[in-house]
Design an enzyme around this catalytic site. Sequence first.
Site, PDB file in Angstrom:
ATOM      1  N   GLN A 110       0.830  -1.196   0.000  1.00 30.75           N
ATOM      2  CA  GLN A 110       0.000   0.000   0.000  1.00 30.75           C
ATOM      3  C   GLN A 110       0.868   1.252   0.000  1.00 30.75           C
ATOM      4  O   GLN A 110       1.984   1.268   0.524  1.00 30.75           O
ATOM      5  CB  GLN A 110      -0.924   0.015   1.214  1.00 30.75           C
ATOM      6  CG  GLN A 110      -1.999  -1.062   1.155  1.00 30.75           C
ATOM      7  CD  GLN A 110      -3.000  -0.940   2.290  1.00 30.75           C
ATOM      8  OE1 GLN A 110      -2.653  -0.561   3.402  1.00 30.75           O
ATOM      9  NE2 GLN A 110      -4.249  -1.263   2.002  1.00 30.75           N
ATOM     10  N   TYR A 181      -8.700   9.163   4.919  1.00 26.95           N
ATOM     11  CA  TYR A 181      -7.275   9.434   4.824  1.00 26.95           C
ATOM     12  C   TYR A 181      -7.036  10.461   3.708  1.00 26.95           C
ATOM     13  O   TYR A 181      -7.978  11.010   3.145  1.00 26.95           O
ATOM     14  CB  TYR A 181      -6.512   8.134   4.614  1.00 26.95           C
ATOM     15  CG  TYR A 181      -6.695   7.155   5.754  1.00 26.95           C
ATOM     16  CD1 TYR A 181      -6.161   7.412   7.013  1.00 26.95           C
ATOM     17  CD2 TYR A 181      -7.439   5.984   5.592  1.00 26.95           C
ATOM     18  CE1 TYR A 181      -6.341   6.528   8.073  1.00 26.95           C
ATOM     19  CE2 TYR A 181      -7.628   5.100   6.648  1.00 26.95           C
ATOM     20  CZ  TYR A 181      -7.084   5.378   7.886  1.00 26.95           C
ATOM     21  OH  TYR A 181      -7.282   4.509   8.937  1.00 26.95           O
TER      22      TYR A 181
END
Length: 671
Positions: A110, A181
Amino acid sequence: MTSTTAPTDPRLAPLFEPIMLGHVEIRNRVVMTGHGTGMAKDFLPSDQHVAYYRERAIGGAGLIGMAFPQIHPTSQDVPGEPHSYNPAIVPGLRKITDAVHEHGARIVMQLGHGGRQGHSTFTERALWAPSNTPCPFNLEMPKEMEHEDIDEIVEAHAIGARHAKQGGMDGVEIHSGYGGYLLASFLSAFSNHRTDEYGGSLDNRMRILLRVIDAVREEVGPDYLVGMNLQGHDFSPGGLEVSDAQQIARACVTTGKIDYLCVKAATYNEAHQNVPDMQHPKRIWEGLAAAVRSVVDVPVIAVGRINEPLDAAEVLSLGHADMVAMTRQQIADPETVNKIREGRVEEIRRCIGCNQGCIDRLFAVTHSSCVHNPAAGYEQELGIGTLLQATFRRRVVVVGAGPAGMKAAETSARQGHDVILIERRPRTGGQLRLAAQIKGRGEIGQVIDHLDVMIAKYGVDLRLGWDPTAEDVLALHPDHIIVATGSAPSHDIVGNLAQGITHTPGLDQEHVLSVWEVLEDGAAVGQKVAVIDDGEGGWKGIGLALQLDEQGHDVEFVTPLPYVGSKLGPFSANLAVPRIHRSGIVTHPFTSLLEVNGPELTLTEKGTPQTLRDVDTVVLAGWHRPVTDLYFALKNQGVTVERIGDAIASRTMLEAVHEGEREARRVPATR
């Protein structure tokens, strides 16, 4: 590579169909999505990472996500996540990928940035976000990003992708497109209040995300796997809804540069949904994945409390997703996939959705684990293949069949010892059986259900309904004794001692009950109930109070803590505390019980004497005292005797299970 042979139950066959993600073949449809582990050392991958991901590959996972290396110095959610912007990450990534590939799984890294949901404590730099608006959970004011900051973040994603590819990762996953986020905070009007070309319309709010996709694809080339986390719904005022998610998904996929989407939900405004615990239903975001899948032509991963094999297979069979994430399930049992394939479903150690061992430990600034998988995070010491088989079989007597004793018995029997497990109650489980009786907490019982299966499999001699004396235990001719007699409600209020209150009169009256007496003995509870927490602060008191309120009782909750629920894990408390305040429960924070005088309770509330009147029942829901009589009677009798779990000190099921595993491994395996 692990075999892809179909499972015994044909309904589970969809889980074992291979799938292509971009140019990468994945051996089955089960994903362990990226999740914080807190295992980095000096912000670089560690051998702990290697062992952790290797274990899930051995266990049969198809695709694994490594979370979430930080792409930029302005992001650090916890100290234990690596820095993808540092070229020194590459050798550690290579160790991870080699370990995963050796066992047939694929792994993506990620590319993460916490945005305003991070912590500047760990960076000594201001958080970055689209706007000067603090996260409603962390409540820290971020910097509104300037155009050069946006350019820097776009480039940082590409640099992280470069290092992932150099480290042998099978692909990268753009992380922060969900959950509030960084990229998701640009996408949502809930958090993006800009008036320039990166704010306002959805097209403008998508601008940074599309730039990131372009930059990553340009860096890694056309054949490298690139996926993305996508927000299916914000569940926040003015935020993204399903139709917005569909529009964003179409825009991303239309670029031709995204190979799959992983659909999640919520922001830290609804942080309890970020890692949904057992307060939430199973398959919580399945519908969001289905909605996104209906408008795109790339594979979609469904996420959110998909623990049961049949549930996972049904998500696929219904066409709601192309792959299923069983992430916390594979923390709890890394061999989940293999057990499904081999027809050993009954042996799967189910994730119970408590969050206590995984995400809650990250908030405590340590690495993740699992309440009933002691090997999680400790694979090098306790993982697959580390248990020595006994070459000299000993008789191990375990007294107490709660979670600690059962785990000790199971591990000793797996090692090859002759194990006798004794329990004074007519069934196994100890306090977890009682905890599971509280409405909404029933999944806790799966810890015991699993251990029941395993002690039967390994031939433990289980003796129920027997409360042995020391002489009884010694008459069994044990070589090693493990005392797991747990803890019991005290005749005083343990937490009051921490407040300097050495004596609480009136606790011997008939209307003063323990939680045990209510749940186990079925003691009658009057209309007005005072639940007394002494600072223990867990679900024991909170769950019972909510249940009594729902049953129509008038509930007063007394606690010395700043608020009811303050010791729960942050994500769990984010839902539990509003539930408490929406209920009819009257809370008394900063309060201790001084005396019970019939229906009158004398309290000290915020340092001021108060009286609570007309109370029908008082329920003590605080700390217990360890039950130690048997342990001390057996000590110094010429046989090794150890105690574990609450028999040492009243704590939680995590300590109980972990200590059971570790103590059993200390039983000598050789002469």
